[in-house]
Design an enzyme around this catalytic site. Structure first.
Site, short mmCIF file in Angstrom:
data_model
loop_
_atom_site.label_atom_id
_atom_site.label_comp_id
_atom_site.label_asym_id
_atom_site.label_seq_id
_atom_site.Cartn_x
_atom_site.Cartn_y
_atom_site.Cartn_z
CG HIS A 185 -0.32 0.02 2.54
ND1 HIS A 185 0.01 -1.13 3.21
CD2 HIS A 185 0.09 1.03 3.36
CE1 HIS A 185 0.57 -0.83 4.37
NE2 HIS A 185 0.64 0.47 4.48
CD GLU B 134 3.65 -0.48 7.15
OE1 GLU B 134 3.04 0.22 6.33
OE2 GLU B 134 3.12 -1.02 8.13
CG HIS C 276 3.97 4.49 5.36
ND1 HIS C 276 3.09 5.05 6.27
CD2 HIS C 276 3.49 3.24 5.15
CE1 HIS C 276 2.16 4.18 6.59
NE2 HIS C 276 2.36 3.06 5.91
CO CO Z 1 1.29 1.26 6.27
#
Ligand code: CO
Length: 134
Positions: A7, A130, A79
């Protein structure tokens, strides 16, 4: 090492307005808001054919994204999340390569119930990264 883009997370100052943009203007499929008090955020997932966009809005007094919103009042990209098969081995090889892992370096259970780590933006082209073990 990294696999699929899981994502892209975007911090938004107004969750309802952001939902309207993605659902109504862009015609995407949008989830119901999910409050995650232990993470200090409310999330909405936008499902795309090949990945997801995660809309993040601060929840509670100590939200980790409150300062981001102070610096970026219109919101913005927060992020990117890449999938890895083995988060401990990914961390170890990144540390050997000189990358900085945020926090104590131990994977935490993230917003999706999977182990995650965050990597220092200065080591990754100015972008908070991440890693999520799938
Ligand atoms: Co995230």
């Amino acid at each position: 090492m990294i696999g699929k883009l899981n994502h892209v997370a975007i911090v938004v100052p107004d969750l309802e307005a952001a939902v309207a943009v993605y659902r109504d203007t862009l015609g995407a499929e949008v989830s119901a808001p999910a409050p995650l008090p232990e993470h200090g955020v409310t999330t909405v997932f936008v499902s795309l054919p090949n990945t997801k966009v995660e809309l993040l809005h601060p929840l509670g007094a100590d939200s980790p994204i409150a300062r981001y919103l102070e610096r970026n009042p219109d919101g913005g990209m927060h992020h990117v999340c890449y999938e890895v098969d083995d988060i401990a081995s990914a961390r170890d090889s990144l540390l050997v390569a000189g990358a900085r892992v945020l926090g104590d370096g131990e994977p935490k259970i993230g917003a999706h119930g999977k182990p995650v780590l965050f990597l220092h933006p200065k080591d990754f082209c100015g972008t908070l990264v991440e890693l999520e073990q799938i």
